[in-house]
Design a protein around this motif. Structure first.
Motif, short mmCIF file in Angstrom:
data_model
loop_
_atom_site.label_atom_id
_atom_site.label_comp_id
_atom_site.label_asym_id
_atom_site.label_seq_id
_atom_site.Cartn_x
_atom_site.Cartn_y
_atom_site.Cartn_z
N ALA A 167 4.46 10.01 6.95
CA ALA A 167 4.06 11.06 6.01
C ALA A 167 4.91 10.90 4.76
N VAL A 168 4.26 10.86 3.61
CA VAL A 168 4.96 10.76 2.32
C VAL A 168 4.79 12.08 1.61
N VAL A 204 1.62 3.37 -1.17
CA VAL A 204 0.86 2.12 -1.37
C VAL A 204 1.44 1.01 -0.50
N GLN A 205 2.76 0.90 -0.47
CA GLN A 205 3.39 -0.16 0.33
C GLN A 205 3.14 0.06 1.82
N CYS A 206 3.22 1.30 2.26
CA CYS A 206 2.93 1.60 3.67
C CYS A 206 1.49 1.21 4.01
N ALA A 256 11.97 2.59 1.13
CA ALA A 256 11.72 3.53 2.22
C ALA A 256 10.53 3.10 3.06
N ALA A 257 9.49 2.57 2.41
CA ALA A 257 8.32 2.10 3.13
C ALA A 257 8.68 0.95 4.07
N LEU A 258 9.51 0.04 3.60
CA LEU A 258 9.92 -1.09 4.44
C LEU A 258 10.78 -0.63 5.61
#
Length: 295
Positions: A5-6, A18-20, A280-282
């Protein structure tokens, strides 16, 4: 149940979402206002974001964020996150009378203005955002503050034709570099150093501001009063044991990350916020991959 959840859709939140999505994660993207951009919408010009062929106004930059979300099939849910709890290894985000469940959370809520108040009489409104003023431009504006946000607001309103007075508490601006050079050359902006506002009185649509400037009382008349005296994160309520060090993306709780201005603690740069969103996505992807074999 979502993978991640963002919370927040400024540059950090959009970059994270987008990266997730590119990494194959199921994303819940939420924002209190339900639209992308965050504080970037108030910026006069974005001049130092890598990849921009020319400076771009804040609202136009926000439109680009909307486009990239759409291109990645990401929709923003209008949702105000009040609190985050961890139950049975699953995060529960509460707000709007309901909850969102996710295996990881990226908090990218940006910042809110620091408290500011003066003694007022009559119908005096102290603005904390430039957006309302841009919609109905005041002929004269007094801005309290000397940092980057205050200077950017002053240039922005001056570009549109408002006559601006900038009240700076100290003997110099906190803003530096090109931004300071621009404001000091702007004839339509009057900078009053060593000046603090004392009282404000409204009568027939005009605000009379009494201030102390270099040890003497002065009176300023203005059509609008805008305070830009700093910003600070206002994170959702988070369970006991939560510790976050300013500038870090990781927190003391595995699977819970903070990025962008919410992490940096003040008004940052869009490129820095985007970078932290990607980071954070990584982190979230690596955690989920280790936990359930995602590839």
């Amino acid at each position: 149940m979502h993978d991640v959840a963002v919370i927040g859709t400024g540059p950090a939140g959009c970059a994270a979402a987008v990266q997730c999505r590119r990494l194959g994660l199921d994303v819940a993207l939420v924002d209190t206002l339900g639209k992308a951009g965050g504080l970037i919408r108030e910026a006069r010009l974005i001049e130092n974001y890598p990849g921009l062929e020319k400076p771009l106004a804040g609202p136009a930059f926000a439109d680009r964020l909307i486009s990239i979300l759409s291109a990645n099939d990401l929709e923003i849910r209008c949702y105000h996150a009040d609190s985050i709890a961890l139950r049975g290894g699953i995060f529960e985000i509460s707000g709007n009378g309901e909850s969102i469940r996710s295996q990881s959370v990226i908090v990218a809520v940006g910042t809110v203005p620091k408290d500011f108040s003066i003694q007022v009489s009559g119908n005096v409104k102290i603005h904390r955002s430039i957006l309302e003023l841009k919609q109905q431009l005041p002929g004269r504006t007094v801005i309290v503050g000397g940092g980057e946000a205050a200077v950017d607001y002053a240039l922005n309103l001056s570009d549109s034709g408002s006559s601006v007075s900038l009240l700076v508490r100290g003997s110099r601006l906190k803003a530096v570099g090109k931004l300071r050079d621009k404001i000091e050359r702007r004839k339509a902006v009057k900078i009053l150093y060593n000046t603090g506002s004392v009282t404000a009185t409204a009568s027939e649509g005009v605000i009379q501001l009494e201030a102390e400037s270099s040890g003497r009382k002065i009176i300023l008349e203005t059509d609008a009063l805008l305070a830009a005296v700093g910003r600070e994160p206002r994170l959702p309520r988070i369970m006991n044991g939560f510790v976050h060090e300013r500038g870090n993306v990781r927190t003391s709780i595995q699977g819970l990350y903070v990025s962008g201005d919410a992490s940096l603690g003040s008004l940052g740069q869009a490129a820095m916020a985007s970078g932290q969103g990607l980071q954070a996505a990584l982190y979230a992807f690596e955690l989920l991959k280790a936990g359930n074999g995602k590839s």
